[in-house]
Design a protein around this motif. Structure first.
Motif, PDB file in Angstrom:
ATOM      1  N   ALA A 218       0.839  -1.196   0.000  1.00 10.97           N
ATOM      2  CA  ALA A 218       0.000   0.000   0.000  1.00 10.97           C
ATOM      3  C   ALA A 218       0.875   1.246   0.000  1.00 10.97           C
ATOM      4  O   ALA A 218       2.094   1.175   0.185  1.00 10.97           O
ATOM      5  N   PRO A 219       0.256   2.422  -0.209  1.00  8.65           N
ATOM      6  CA  PRO A 219       1.005   3.669  -0.025  1.00  8.65           C
ATOM      7  C   PRO A 219       1.533   3.760   1.406  1.00  8.65           C
ATOM      8  O   PRO A 219       0.929   3.237   2.343  1.00  8.65           O
ATOM      9  N   GLY A 220       2.660   4.442   1.571  1.00  9.57           N
ATOM     10  CA  GLY A 220       3.288   4.533   2.884  1.00  9.57           C
ATOM     11  C   GLY A 220       2.425   5.292   3.881  1.00  9.57           C
ATOM     12  O   GLY A 220       1.756   6.271   3.549  1.00  9.57           O
ATOM     13  N   LEU A 221       2.414   4.819   5.117  1.00 10.09           N
ATOM     14  CA  LEU A 221       1.625   5.443   6.180  1.00 10.09           C
ATOM     15  C   LEU A 221       2.465   5.462   7.444  1.00 10.09           C
ATOM     16  O   LEU A 221       3.084   4.464   7.800  1.00 10.09           O
ATOM     17  N   ARG A 222       2.497   6.610   8.140  1.00  7.53           N
ATOM     18  CA  ARG A 222       3.218   6.680   9.410  1.00  7.53           C
ATOM     19  C   ARG A 222       2.454   7.558  10.387  1.00  7.53           C
ATOM     20  O   ARG A 222       1.822   8.545  10.000  1.00  7.53           O
ATOM     21  N   ARG A 223       2.486   7.179  11.643  1.00  5.19           N
ATOM     22  CA  ARG A 223       1.831   7.960  12.677  1.00  5.19           C
ATOM     23  C   ARG A 223       2.737   9.104  13.092  1.00  5.19           C
ATOM     24  O   ARG A 223       3.922   8.904  13.360  1.00  5.19           O
ATOM     25  N   VAL A 224       2.154  10.317  13.174  1.00  4.35           N
ATOM     26  CA  VAL A 224       2.965  11.494  13.471  1.00  4.35           C
ATOM     27  C   VAL A 224       2.524  12.201  14.745  1.00  4.35           C
ATOM     28  O   VAL A 224       3.177  13.158  15.179  1.00  4.35           O
ATOM     29  N   GLY A 225       1.405  11.795  15.353  1.00 10.87           N
ATOM     30  CA  GLY A 225       0.974  12.470  16.560  1.00 10.87           C
ATOM     31  C   GLY A 225      -0.158  11.756  17.252  1.00 10.87           C
ATOM     32  O   GLY A 225      -0.883  10.957  16.637  1.00 10.87           O
ATOM     33  N   THR A 226      -0.309  12.032  18.539  1.00  9.89           N
ATOM     34  CA  THR A 226      -1.414  11.480  19.322  1.00  9.89           C
ATOM     35  C   THR A 226      -2.040  12.590  20.159  1.00  9.89           C
ATOM     36  O   THR A 226      -1.389  13.593  20.473  1.00  9.89           O
TER      37      THR A 226
ATOM     38  N   LEU B 131      -6.871  15.715   5.717  1.00  5.24           N
ATOM     39  CA  LEU B 131      -6.326  17.055   5.485  1.00  5.24           C
ATOM     40  C   LEU B 131      -5.150  16.963   4.532  1.00  5.24           C
ATOM     41  O   LEU B 131      -4.287  16.079   4.680  1.00  5.24           O
ATOM     42  N   ARG B 132      -5.087  17.876   3.564  1.00  3.45           N
ATOM     43  CA  ARG B 132      -3.935  17.935   2.680  1.00  3.45           C
ATOM     44  C   ARG B 132      -2.761  18.583   3.416  1.00  3.45           C
ATOM     45  O   ARG B 132      -2.891  19.642   4.018  1.00  3.45           O
ATOM     46  N   VAL B 133      -1.581  17.944   3.341  1.00  6.28           N
ATOM     47  CA  VAL B 133      -0.350  18.494   3.896  1.00  6.28           C
ATOM     48  C   VAL B 133       0.710  18.364   2.809  1.00  6.28           C
ATOM     49  O   VAL B 133       1.415  17.346   2.705  1.00  6.28           O
ATOM     50  N   GLY B 134       0.817  19.389   1.943  1.00  9.13           N
ATOM     51  CA  GLY B 134       1.693  19.290   0.787  1.00  9.13           C
ATOM     52  C   GLY B 134       1.208  18.203  -0.140  1.00  9.13           C
ATOM     53  O   GLY B 134       0.013  18.121  -0.490  1.00  9.13           O
ATOM     54  N   SER B 135       2.115  17.306  -0.524  1.00 11.38           N
ATOM     55  CA  SER B 135       1.708  16.187  -1.387  1.00 11.38           C
ATOM     56  C   SER B 135       1.186  15.011  -0.580  1.00 11.38           C
ATOM     57  O   SER B 135       0.649  14.066  -1.145  1.00 11.38           O
ATOM     58  N   ASP B 136       1.371  15.094   0.735  1.00 10.11           N
ATOM     59  CA  ASP B 136       0.879  14.020   1.599  1.00 10.11           C
ATOM     60  C   ASP B 136      -0.558  14.298   2.040  1.00 10.11           C
ATOM     61  O   ASP B 136      -1.093  15.388   1.838  1.00 10.11           O
ATOM     62  N   LEU B 137      -1.133  13.312   2.662  1.00 11.33           N
ATOM     63  CA  LEU B 137      -2.491  13.442   3.176  1.00 11.33           C
ATOM     64  C   LEU B 137      -2.486  13.066   4.656  1.00 11.33           C
ATOM     65  O   LEU B 137      -2.035  11.976   5.021  1.00 11.33           O
ATOM     66  N   MET B 138      -2.966  14.000   5.491  1.00 14.61           N
ATOM     67  CA  MET B 138      -3.088  13.677   6.902  1.00 14.61           C
ATOM     68  C   MET B 138      -4.410  12.970   7.129  1.00 14.61           C
ATOM     69  O   MET B 138      -5.468  13.445   6.704  1.00 14.61           O
ATOM     70  N   VAL B 139      -4.350  11.854   7.829  1.00 17.96           N
ATOM     71  CA  VAL B 139      -5.539  11.083   8.160  1.00 17.96           C
ATOM     72  C   VAL B 139      -5.712  11.128   9.673  1.00 17.96           C
ATOM     73  O   VAL B 139      -4.800  10.774  10.421  1.00 17.96           O
TER      74      VAL B 139
ATOM     75  N   LEU C 133      -0.249   9.910   5.089  1.00 17.73           N
ATOM     76  CA  LEU C 133      -0.292   8.979   3.959  1.00 17.73           C
ATOM     77  C   LEU C 133       0.429   9.637   2.802  1.00 17.73           C
ATOM     78  O   LEU C 133       0.120  10.781   2.451  1.00 17.73           O
ATOM     79  N   ASN C 134       1.418   8.962   2.220  1.00 19.00           N
ATOM     80  CA  ASN C 134       2.157   9.572   1.109  1.00 19.00           C
ATOM     81  C   ASN C 134       2.022   8.754  -0.160  1.00 19.00           C
ATOM     82  O   ASN C 134       1.580   7.605  -0.140  1.00 19.00           O
ATOM     83  N   GLU C 135       2.411   9.373  -1.260  1.00 18.95           N
ATOM     84  CA  GLU C 135       2.243   8.717  -2.552  1.00 18.95           C
ATOM     85  C   GLU C 135       3.231   7.575  -2.750  1.00 18.95           C
ATOM     86  O   GLU C 135       2.997   6.666  -3.547  1.00 18.95           O
TER      87      GLU C 135
END
Length: 706
Positions: free
Chosen positions: A53-61, A348-356, A367-369
């Motif tokens: 899948a496209p790359g996904l990483r957690r960035v905050g809680t 939410l759009r964050v540059g070319s990435d997507l915040m989920v 989520l990145n391309e």
């Protein structure tokens, strides 16, 4: 009713062919096969194929459980509304920090106006301005108790929500607001999206409408485009002149209470109807359902990277639907990622990435391309019945250069994997037997990996084999029926009149007709049994039956009886005590070399078809009537009842001299009142416990020895 002598024939015959013993297996090849699996970094296609899948990483809680609304801060971060007390947070520079708290309830809608944040807490009929420094100021009073969506229109705000009179669309600026439109037939407007021409598309709660409002500058006209058939439209996306609506059932009450379920099982309850759907309105406003689910509810929609992403609960799974019709024809949808939370509530759009944004727990993911370099998917738990030897698994996969697929296996004794389960096996080759102990539950894991950018392995299917350990049948009990009761599956034999059937047996024969799946009737000399036995594997059973006398050789009655009841004719065996030996076998469902048996012997029961003997019968006239004396004795059974008739018509029950029927022999001395005597003879009748009956008659004044 089984007869011991072939010459007399059989009353009940039953036969069944051998059932083939097919070992269980599980195949994972379609989308639904993978539906309950836990996937991380693995994309599940509509065709059931697994890819990275496209790359996904957690960035905050966040400390709160649920994130209700999110808007970009204009600098790569985001403002977030969370919890039930109007708490606001700011995500920036990789950290989540408290921003402010506004008076009122849950903040379901926010918008950024300039550098400030405009928020609408529920139940307040007010908007508040929140500065980047966290200062809260009143902004405007509004005619809406709940605001579900908010959009910026120049220096003004368009609010979609609900008021005292139903759905309301409100225009607000600092210190002032006015109602643009209302729809009393609907509870609220729940979704809002600009049409790019000064107007707005709206979604409603009530009948789940999709509407178009032409805008302040173009005539304030409201038009209904579609009734979705769902309770509400939760999200709207406008892309390429087409409108995509996320329609769902059963969300509003959960939002209003501020309580969303924790992560729950994926499978719908029996009878569950569709929970949600994505419906497209093309440029000609023709509706088409692109995706629907009986397990997921839709929380958010967004267009990203040529796809329409669907954020769902209660598994926080992201689904991707191609925006182009050609791409949808090739692959109509896929399960893109699983956040590992309960709900995916915002994008939410964050540059070319997507915040989920995820809820329960509240988390932020990017989520990145770029494609993930690795991913895992854990299958649903496989269940044996009741214990299994786990065998080989075959994995069909394409692995281009630089990619690979690993298969692992584990087992346990609890339905949910925990610390008592075995560790994962080392990676296994397709067709390699796992070295695991027999267990009731098992699970496999696939690891997909790629060292080349853009290249991904593809898993087309997995097939797992196992063999359930066979367990012997378990006996509970055997019911021994009263003598004379006949139990059959087919039509019963000719019956004697119901008036000749003992009362206690009549209660077991409902009008000599059906009683459950079998038929019941009465015949002298019959003996019936009911078997209470279960098989732990759910196998079909057959029974071997032997009659065991107190002395002498056993008598075989049946070798492969298929029913759970049995009747045989006792007239072919001598009077005496017997036991029935029943051997239950699961041979009809098991291979020859794995079939097991279990044997039960009944308590002793009496076979007695010889009637009692009546002796010393006399009927002597006296002043008050006739004195009747006689003796009755039985070789095998205790006497049960006696009666006499002195009028040739009615039977009168009489008791022995001891007043109790508790022996094989009893004497009777009965004075029959003169008023009961109508003839010159007296008739007596004696019955034993086996319902054998004997009668005798004597003339009044005559002495009859036997």
């Amino acid at each position: 009713m089984k007869n011991l002598t072939p010459a007399l024939g059989t009353i009940l015959l039953a036969s069944a062919g051998i059932v083939s013993a097919q070992q269980p297996s599980a195949t994972f090849a379609s989308f639904n096969d993978w539906l309950t699996s836990d996937a991380k970094g693995v994309r599940i296609g509509a065709d059931g194929k697994l890819r990275l899948a496209p790359g996904l990483r957690r960035v905050g809680t966040l400390p709160e459980g649920v994130v209700w609304a999110a808007v970009p801060d204009g600098s790569g971060g985001a403002y977030l509304s969370a919890g039930n007390e109007g708490k606001l947070f700011h995500y920036t520079a990789g950290q989540v920090k408290p921003l402010a708290q506004v008076k009122g309830g849950i903040v379901f809608a926010m918008a950024r106006l300039g550098q400030d944040l405009i928020v609408a807490p529920s139940g307040e009929n007010k908007l508040f301005r929140v500065t980047p420094g966290g200062e809260v100021k009143p902004f405007a009073d509004i005619d809406a108790r709940l605001v579900w969506a908010m959009a910026v229109d120049g220096t003004e705000l368009v609010l979609a929500g609900g008021g005292e009179k139903g759905a309301a669309l409100v225009l607000a600026r600092e210190g002032h607001s006015r109602k643009l439109a209302e729809l009393p037939e609907e509870t609220a407007f729940t979704a809002l999206a600009s049409d790019g021409k000064g107007g707005y598309y709206l979604g409603s709660h009530g009948r789940g409408l999709v509407l178009h409002y032409t805008g302040v500058r173009t005539g304030d006209r409201m038009e209904t485009l579609m009734a979705t058939g769902f309770e509400e439209v939760r999200a709207l996306v406008v892309e390429g002149g087409e409108v995509f609506a996320g329609a769902t059932n059963g969300l509003s009450s959960k939002f209003a209470s501020g309580s969303l379920e924790r992560r729950e099982g994926y499978l719908a309850e029996p009878g569950t109807t569709t929970k949600s759907a994505v419906i497209r309105l093309d440029k000609d406003r023709v509706p088409q359902t692109l995706w629907q689910s009986a397990q997921n509810q839709i929380f958010a929609l967004t267009a990203w990277n040529g796809q329409l992403l669907v954020g769902t609960g209660n598994r926080s799974r992201l689904f991707a639907l191609p925006l182009s019709e050609k791409a949808r024809g090739e692959s109509p949808f896929s399960a893109l990622q699983d956040l590992g939370a309960a709900q995916a509530t915002a994008f939410l759009r964050v540059g070319s990435d997507l915040m989920v944004v995820a809820s329960n727990p509240a988390e932020l993911h990017l989520l990145n391309e770029s494609q993930a370099t690795d991913g895992t998917i854990e299958s649903r738990v496989l269940k044996a019945s009741p214990l299994a030897d786990w065998g080989r698994a075959y994995v069909e996969a394409e692995t281009p250069q630089g990619t690979g697929v690993e298969f692992q296996f584990r087992t346990g004794s609890t339905e949910t994997p925990d610390g008592t389960w075995s560790p994962w096996t080392p990676p296994l080759l397709s067709g390699e037997r796992p070295h695991v102990a027999p267990a009731r539950f098992a699970q496999f894991r696939l690891k997909l990996a790629s060292t080349r950018g853009g290249a991904t392995p593809s898993v087309e299917g997995v097939r797992v084999h196992w063999a359930n350990r066979n367990l012997a049948p378990l006996w509970e009990s055997v019911d021994i029926m009263p003598p004379g009761l006949v139990v059959t599956r087919t039509a019963p034999p000719d019956d004697i009149g119901i008036e000749r059937v003992p009362l206690e047996t009549q209660k077991l024969i409902p009008a000599l007709a059906y009683a459950g799946s079998e038929k019941r009737s009465f015949r002298r000399g019959a003996q019936a049994f009911f078997f209470h036995v279960a098989d732990p594997n759910g196998d079909q059973l057959e029974f071997g039956l032997r009659l065991l006398p107190e002395s002498g050789a056993p008598i075989e009655l049946e070798k492969a009886w298929k029913e759970r009841f049995f009747t045989f004719d006792t007239l072919a065996v001598p009077d005496g005590k017997y036991r029935l030996e029943i051997t239950a076998s699961d041979a009809p469902s098991q291979p020859l070399n794995t079939a097991l048996t279990s044997t039960l012997r009944t308590a002793p029961f009496l076979i007695d078809h010889t009637p009692p003997v009546i002796t010393e019968l006399t009927a002597t006239p006296e002043v008050d009537g006739v004195r009747v004396r006689f003796t009755a004795r039985d070789q095998t059974s205790v006497l049960k009842e006696a009666a006499l008739s002195a009028d040739g018509d009615a039977w009168v029950q009489v008791a022995p001299d001891t007043r109790i029927f508790d022996t094989k022999e009893a004497t009777f001395n009965v004075l029959v009142p003169r008023a009961r005597i109508k003839g010159s003879r007296v008739l007596v009748k004696v019955t034993d416990l086996s319902n054998n009956e004997q009668t005798a008659t004597v003339a009044i004044g005559e002495v009859k020895k036997k």
